[in-house]
Design a protein around this motif. Structure first.
Motif, PDB file in Angstrom:
ATOM      1  N   SER A   1      34.096 -90.317 -67.873  1.00 28.69           N
ATOM      2  CA  SER A   1      34.581 -89.251 -66.813  1.00 28.69           C
ATOM      3  C   SER A   1      36.087 -89.450 -66.792  1.00 28.69           C
ATOM      4  O   SER A   1      36.653 -90.581 -67.027  1.00 28.69           O
ATOM      5  N   ASN A   2      36.853 -88.594 -65.801  1.00 26.34           N
ATOM      6  CA  ASN A   2      38.078 -88.870 -65.436  1.00 26.34           C
ATOM      7  C   ASN A   2      38.135 -90.009 -64.716  1.00 26.34           C
ATOM      8  O   ASN A   2      37.021 -90.098 -63.781  1.00 26.34           O
ATOM      9  N   ILE A   3      39.050 -91.004 -64.732  1.00 32.58           N
ATOM     10  CA  ILE A   3      39.051 -92.007 -63.791  1.00 32.58           C
ATOM     11  C   ILE A   3      39.008 -91.737 -62.401  1.00 32.58           C
ATOM     12  O   ILE A   3      38.650 -92.663 -61.675  1.00 32.58           O
ATOM     13  N   GLU A   4      39.424 -90.527 -61.937  1.00 35.02           N
ATOM     14  CA  GLU A   4      39.337 -90.459 -60.395  1.00 35.02           C
ATOM     15  C   GLU A   4      38.038 -90.221 -59.946  1.00 35.02           C
ATOM     16  O   GLU A   4      37.659 -90.105 -58.824  1.00 35.02           O
ATOM     17  N   PHE A   5      37.188 -90.014 -60.930  1.00 31.32           N
ATOM     18  CA  PHE A   5      35.776 -89.856 -60.435  1.00 31.32           C
ATOM     19  C   PHE A   5      34.970 -91.289 -60.591  1.00 31.32           C
ATOM     20  O   PHE A   5      33.611 -91.255 -60.458  1.00 31.32           O
ATOM     21  N   GLU A   6      35.585 -92.222 -60.782  1.00 32.07           N
ATOM     22  CA  GLU A   6      34.880 -93.538 -60.797  1.00 32.07           C
ATOM     23  C   GLU A   6      35.601 -94.605 -59.998  1.00 32.07           C
ATOM     24  O   GLU A   6      36.673 -94.459 -59.344  1.00 32.07           O
ATOM     25  N   VAL A   7      34.550 -95.370 -59.669  1.00 29.19           N
ATOM     26  CA  VAL A   7      34.972 -96.765 -58.652  1.00 29.19           C
ATOM     27  C   VAL A   7      34.975 -97.729 -59.617  1.00 29.19           C
ATOM     28  O   VAL A   7      33.880 -98.195 -60.234  1.00 29.19           O
TER      29      VAL A   7
END
Lengths: 202, 538
Positions: free
Chosen positions: B439-445
């Motif tokens: 995933s794009n990093i902005e969709f991850e925690v």
């Protein structure tokens, strides 16, 4: 290195429904691997038209992964630098497209890099949004990055834009920043919509 | 008449009582407050003018009528004693019993102790006094060597670390005096690096002194010196040229490594030993609280090394709380550098309940939710991408549950696409090849939430088709203990991979907008495990 994904596959001459922006694989650039951020930034500061696309994408990704704040201004200049479409993408011969969740930064990697750098990038993003010379595409992407930076509480990001708009001395600059604040408020989820809209009014 | 009495004292305020007798007059006695602000080691000069009611201490005038006539028992000096200085020579006085031809030095004893060699110091409430005896100086202390608990000669010391040293020699006297630490240079040596130094005498006899020394944390490395201040008179020449013992200050062993070691995985810890250190360094793994354990590659929890090297640590039992396992170094029982870490595990699960919401502590939802045009957001949804294009998607939230829950290191969920098949209607199958699919990093925690969760949001999708596009996708989610990087720096996987699938069928409405097609039972959903790749899921 983060890998971006999406697959287009071919399926005869069936109708194509498109306009999407998937990308294959990860950019690779041997010249910039294992190099310091300073050198990657220096590369991006070269004449854009002469740069290797894979190396540009690689440098942008790595500068973001390194949270390299000195690259903020340069990265802002790449907010419209798009990842290439897969070969034959958009062809009527490729009707099936496997896709994923995307935001602006998925297509314009400088957006993701600036979001990774975070709040230190806000002043430059505001400048980009306010500038009359900025295209709508870049202005919206810059606004999306602000939204992404404040993703844990988007209303705070809206408030930052509103405050920045109030501080602008040029009324047209201020208007452009406020427009972006309103646009971003419209992206807030139902649960947070009131907070976002209230932030616009402050 | 001028008599020079030199007192070599550290800065401070002292009360001096001076008494004397001019022939034919009554004895004179006066108390003066003497402020010593000069650098320790500088002499204090007291000057008297018989024609004046004033005398001077280091040029500062004091009221009084004093004269300095050597008495048969010597002058009387009284000081208000401060705590013994941590460094440098202790309180002591120089005097010239024969009019300045020779100089002797007398140490002020520690509070509550008498002076040595017949010097009848008496102390009360921190104030000590003594009649200065007249007599020949004693042989000065002589140092043969200085060793540490490991037997190093010269002793090896480490900045900021208490180290026991033994000073061997002769003429130290029976009364406990002082050890003075300094670096080469100056006269008799350089005390400028002593800020923060402390020492404690453990035992003292005429031939051997044992003490614990803690050098400042910023003590320069290299050669250091020590000399003895004994509780008896020595000649001024000896005082100015004390016998010096050598010590060697070096950087203590250090250990560094990750803050997390994967359960049933391994990690490398670097132990750094300064070249030239000949002592064996013991490296130990221990659990400081709760449960959890790690071993070295050979299954032990203790290794002895003699030079810098990397040690492989294996995660054996998951930590019950963060940083509860310590890898520590020691030399001869003295503890040195250490590092704390956790043995970490991650269990991945899937949240794809139709109509469900991402978890409350999934901060990535702020960016992800705007990609949902309608439906869902978890489960079947119409997704809109950054270009405004809409597709049929299955919203999924991969949840990594981290143990220990208070682990603060980065954990990144990653995904491999294991392959899939697409169809138009019920025919024209086309395989989608396996590939990394993060995933794009902005969709991850990637930083565990307060509840110990990391997240990865996605919405695998297919574009709509008037003849119905069908997609059957298989994925494998896994966790990395750190930030993804190019090989060979990619962090290790932690925990098992989690297989899941997503399948969907997407037609269009009369306006060409995507709509889910539910003709196939079990379609338009995601779940754990593997899906059949057939168009009809049979």
């Amino acid at each position: 290195m983060r890998r971006i994904r999406s697959i287009v596959t071919m399926l005869g001459a069936l109708p194509f429904i498109g306009g999407m922006s998937p990308v294959f694989g990860a950019p690779a650039c041997a010249d910039l691997e294992n190099k310091k951020p300073e050198l990657r930034l220096e590369y991006l500061q070269g004449q854009k038209s002469l740069l290797d696309r894979n190396c540009v994408l690689y440098a942008i990704e790595q500068l973001g992964n390194d949270h390299y704040a000195p690259a903020i201004k340069t990265l802002a200049g790449y907010l419209d630098y798009r990842k290439p479409d897969p070969p034959n993408f958009g062809s009527p011969t490729q009707p099936l497209i496997r896709g994923h969740s995307e935001w602006s930064g998925s297509i314009y990697p400088a957006g993701t890099a600036l979001a990774q750098i975070g709040k230190p990038a806000i002043p430059q993003l505001v400048e980009v949004i306010a500038a009359a010379s900025t295209s709508d595409l870049v202005r919206n992407t810059a606004g999306d990055v602000v939204f992404a930076i404040y993703r844990e509480n988007p209303a705070d990001g809206i408030a930052v834009l509103v405050e920045a708009a109030h501080k602008r001395s040029d009324p047209m600059d201020s208007l452009r920043v406020m427009d972006q604040a309103r646009r971003q408020a419209g992206r807030c989820t139902q649960q947070g919509r009131n907070d976002c809209e209230n932030a616009v009014l402050k | 008449m001028t008599v020079t009495t030199a007192a070599n004292t550290p800065p401070g305020v002292y009360t001096i009582n001076v008494s004397g007798t001019i022939p034919g007059q009554n004895p004179v006695s006066t108390n003066v407050s003497l402020t010593v602000s000069s650098t320790p080691g500088a002499p204090v000069t007291i000057t008297n003018s018989p024609s004046s009611s004033t005398f001077w201490v280091d040029g500062v005038a004091y009221a009084g009528n004093a004269s300095f006539v050597p008495q048969s028992g010597g002058d009387t000096l009284t000081v208000t004693q401060t705590q013994p200085p941590p460094t440098g020579r202790g309180d002591h006085y120089q005097f010239s019993p024969d009019g300045g031809v020779t100089t002797q030095a007398a140490e002020v004893p520690p509070p509550g102790q008498p002076g040595g060699n017949g010097c009848p110091w008496t102390c009360s409430n921190g104030s000590c006094g003594s009649r200065v005896p007249v007599g020949p100086p004693q042989p000065a202390p002589r140092i043969q060597n200085v060793t540490d608990a490991s037997g190093d000669n010269p002793a090896v010391l480490y900045p900021g670390v208490p180290v026991q040293i033994t000073v061997n020699g002769s003429n130290f006297g029976g009364a406990t005096g002082y050890l003075n630490f300094c670096r080469p240079g100056g006269s008799p040596c350089d005390f400028t690096s002593n800020g923060g130094l402390s020492s404690r005498i453990i035992s003292w006899n005429p031939y051997q002194i044992v003490a614990t020394v803690t050098l400042p944390t910023d003590a320069p490395t290299g050669g250091w010196l020590v000399y003895v201040s004994a509780m008896f008179w020595i000649s001024g020449t000896d005082w100015l040229n004390p016998s010096m013992g050598n010590m060697n200050v070096t950087i203590p062993p250090q250990v560094s490594g990750p803050i997390g070691v994967a359960l049933n995985g391994s990690a490398s810890f670097a132990v750094t030993i300064t070249p030239g250190n000949m002592d064996p360094v013991t490296v130990t793994l221990s659990t400081t609280s709760g449960t959890g354990s790690a071993t070295f590659a050979d299954g032990t929890t203790s290794q002895t090394i003699y030079e810098s090297q990397s040690l492989t640590v294996m995660g054996k039992v998951v930590s019950s709380t963060a940083n509860n396992i310590t890898i520590s170094t020691s030399i001869g029982g003295n503890p040195f550098g250490s590092a704390q870490f956790s043995v970490v595990s991650v269990t991945i699960s899937l949240n794809a309940t139709q109509g469900g919401q991402p978890a409350g502590d999934d901060s990535a939802k702020g960016v992800w939710l705007p990609t949902v045009l309608s439906g869902g957001p978890l489960g079947a949804q119409i997704n809109i991408n950054a270009g405004g294009v809409t597709r049929c998607a299955i919203g999924v939230e991969l949840v990594g549950t981290v143990t220990p829950s208070n682990y603060s290191g980065t954990i990144t969920l990653q995904r491999n696409f294991l392959g899939g098949t697409g169809y138009i209607g019920s025919g024209s199958p086309t395989n989608f090849p396996a590939q990394p699919d993060n995933s794009n990093i902005e969709f991850e925690v990637t930083t565990p939430s307060a509840a110990g969760h990391v997240y990865d949001l996605d919405a695998p999708n297919i574009n709509p088709n008037t003849l119905v596009s069908r997609a059957r996708y298989n994925f494998q989610e896994y966790a990395l203990l750190g930030v993804p990087a190019d090989p060979p720096n990619n962090p290790p996987q932690v925990g098992s991979g989690f297989p899941y699938y997503a399948r969907m069928s997407c037609g269009t409405d009369v306006n060409g907008n995507p709509v889910f097609n539910n003709a196939v039972n079990g379609d338009n959903q995601a779940g754990g495990g593997v899906t059949l790749l057939t168009w009809n899921l049979q």
